[in-house]
Design an enzyme around this catalytic site. Sequence first.
Site, PDB file in Angstrom:
ATOM      1  N   PHE A   5       0.759  -1.077   0.086  1.00 27.27           N
ATOM      2  CA  PHE A   5      -0.079  -0.550  -0.081  1.00 27.27           C
ATOM      3  C   PHE A   5       0.587   1.412  -0.043  1.00 27.27           C
ATOM      4  CE2 PHE A   5      -4.328   0.377   1.459  1.00 27.27           C
ATOM      5  CZ  PHE A   5      -5.164  -0.714   0.952  1.00 27.27           C
ATOM      6  N   HIS A  25      -8.464  11.238  -1.057  1.00 33.15           N
ATOM      7  CA  HIS A  25      -8.093   9.742  -1.525  1.00 33.15           C
ATOM      8  C   HIS A  25      -7.761  10.171  -2.720  1.00 33.15           C
ATOM      9  CE1 HIS A  25      -7.696   5.705  -2.694  1.00 33.15           C
ATOM     10  NE2 HIS A  25      -7.503   5.472  -0.849  1.00 33.15           N
ATOM     11  N   LEU A  33     -15.188   5.890  -3.178  1.00 37.97           N
ATOM     12  CA  LEU A  33     -13.843   5.319  -3.701  1.00 37.97           C
ATOM     13  C   LEU A  33     -13.853   4.400  -4.471  1.00 37.97           C
ATOM     14  CD1 LEU A  33     -11.486   5.362  -1.598  1.00 37.97           C
ATOM     15  CD2 LEU A  33     -12.707   3.272  -0.250  1.00 37.97           C
ATOM     16  N   GLU A  42      -7.183   1.979  -2.976  1.00 34.72           N
ATOM     17  CA  GLU A  42      -5.702   2.015  -2.679  1.00 34.72           C
ATOM     18  C   GLU A  42      -5.888   0.738  -3.367  1.00 34.72           C
ATOM     19  OE1 GLU A  42      -2.152   3.213  -0.241  1.00 34.72           O
ATOM     20  OE2 GLU A  42      -3.969   4.385  -0.358  1.00 34.72           O
ATOM     21  N   ARG A  66      -0.548   8.758   0.571  1.00 35.01           N
ATOM     22  CA  ARG A  66      -2.145   9.840   0.115  1.00 35.01           C
ATOM     23  C   ARG A  66      -1.433  11.587  -0.706  1.00 35.01           C
ATOM     24  NH1 ARG A  66      -6.480   5.943   2.780  1.00 35.01           N
ATOM     25  NH2 ARG A  66      -6.164   4.418   1.772  1.00 35.01           N
ATOM     26  N   ARG A  69      -2.556  10.216   7.058  1.00 31.61           N
ATOM     27  CA  ARG A  69      -2.932   8.299   7.099  1.00 31.61           C
ATOM     28  C   ARG A  69      -2.420   7.679   6.191  1.00 31.61           C
ATOM     29  NH1 ARG A  69      -6.208   5.003   6.193  1.00 31.61           N
ATOM     30  NH2 ARG A  69      -8.118   6.605   5.013  1.00 31.61           N
TER      31      ARG A  69
END
Length: 556
Positions: A119, A236, A250, A253, A284, A382
Amino acid sequence: MEHLECDVLVIGGGGAAARAAIEAARRNLNVVIVSKGAVGRSGCTVMAEGGYNAVLRTADPDDSFDAHFRDTVEGGAYLNDQDMVEILVREAPKRLLDLENFGAVFDRNEDGTLAQRPFGGQSKPRTCYAGDRTGHEIMMALLDEVRRLDGITVLERTMGYGLVRDHDGRVVGAVCVDLQTEDTIVITAYATVLATGGAGQLYPVTTNPVHKTGDGYAMALRVGCPLIDMEMVQFHPTGMVYPESVRGVLVTEAVRGEGGRLYNARGERFMKRYDPERMELATRDVVARAIYREIKEGRGTEHGGVYLDVTHLPDEVIEEKLETTLKQFLRVGVDIRNEPMEVAPTAHHFMGGVPIDADGKTPIPGLFACGEVTGGIHGANRLGGNALADTQVFGYRAGRAAAELALKLRRRGRRIQVRKTDAPTVESEIWSTVGQEDPIRVREKLRETMWEYVGLERSEKGLKTAIKTLNELKETVESGLDDEYGLRPVLEVRNMVEVAIAVARSALYRTESRGAHYRSDYPERDDKRWLRHTVYRPNGSLATRPAKITRLDPRQ
């Protein structure tokens, strides 16, 4: 007003709320969960697709707690509370095991170990997942455990609005509104846990469900609790852009984690210009601003996005590991096996919020908090996969600490007594909000203002314009909103205005760029002056306090 009593009151309907309630109920206490929507279906946890970060070393034997710690702190631009990060990374594997014991089924490797994918912003592949529906799998397991345990009462479609205190100033419950009857209910408790999630609905383009209007932040402010780092709003990088009806939804990711590539309308893989080493797996904030810049400078698609492409991947990878995304785009006529997706940034996650300690205690006695409503853990940005871990690690800790307080007060024979003025005052505030102005018009003006001036790119001029508009909207709200469509939009808009002002004023106060907060007039990070949290007080004043740096210091 109707009056209910319990040992622990949990306000919220997502993963953090469920985990806190489970932990309190395990200690043979009476727990009430109050949720504005359906528990498990109205929060963000169930919508989370990508995964849960935990150091298991199944994908890379060289992964470590130290590496996860470093990735999280560097990703958060050193604004994280480093003691809290230490707890997060060390306890995430334990809470993942809890989820498996509750019945969650995660993807596994051929040898039976848990599968992990890479990620953004992480040096090792440590994100555990269930296809691209991880949050749904987690939430269903938590709901099963909530139903299995005795002692948990669930009140759905009930909105927490105002916290109440006793004569010592301790929070002893909340005044709530039954959204179906619009009756007010006082629920008293020895300990109260806020787990209401974030405030993505402050923006017109967001991944968040309609319930996320910042209610917990507003409730905390009204009871005298400060908020920290409210300017840190994560966008995002990849939300759907077309058709208009799905704008902001969304695009996980996990798509980039499985090898998805970003291209502009010219066919250029543009992340080479912004982060040539990490490319699409940069943090991000970096990817979102890169996409924003490509679009702003005229290299976007006809619908105002960029292309996210997985057509180079085998069909079976897309069908197995990106199943939800595949179905999501097929519904709008796009087969991602054969054509690229169009994506653009979308408001996603609040890193700031209610300050807590390691056990979820807030500065207000009797009040605990966990999940996205809190601030300090994720710093200025985050990492994807850390939020689901956060809900479980600190949901567990907040529930445990709230239960311990309740047990201690019960053993002492302490009665729960609400200060005589508190509940009537809260009820009066609820109904004083009702008037003639259209709440939908106010809400849309607020969201337009936030997107235009308090979005991905900010400046002093724009923020001052936003604050002026938001203050005018606050005056409108105080004059009264029409309840033709029910009390809920009236109360939500009141909360949204209060929280939007906190975000805008905190953003104006922080004169640097750090993580998700980008000031075009202060484009550089300033560790000498701004390695500090912003503190937004209930009276609207602002201050700072140092970030808790125990291991990693960018100034050394």
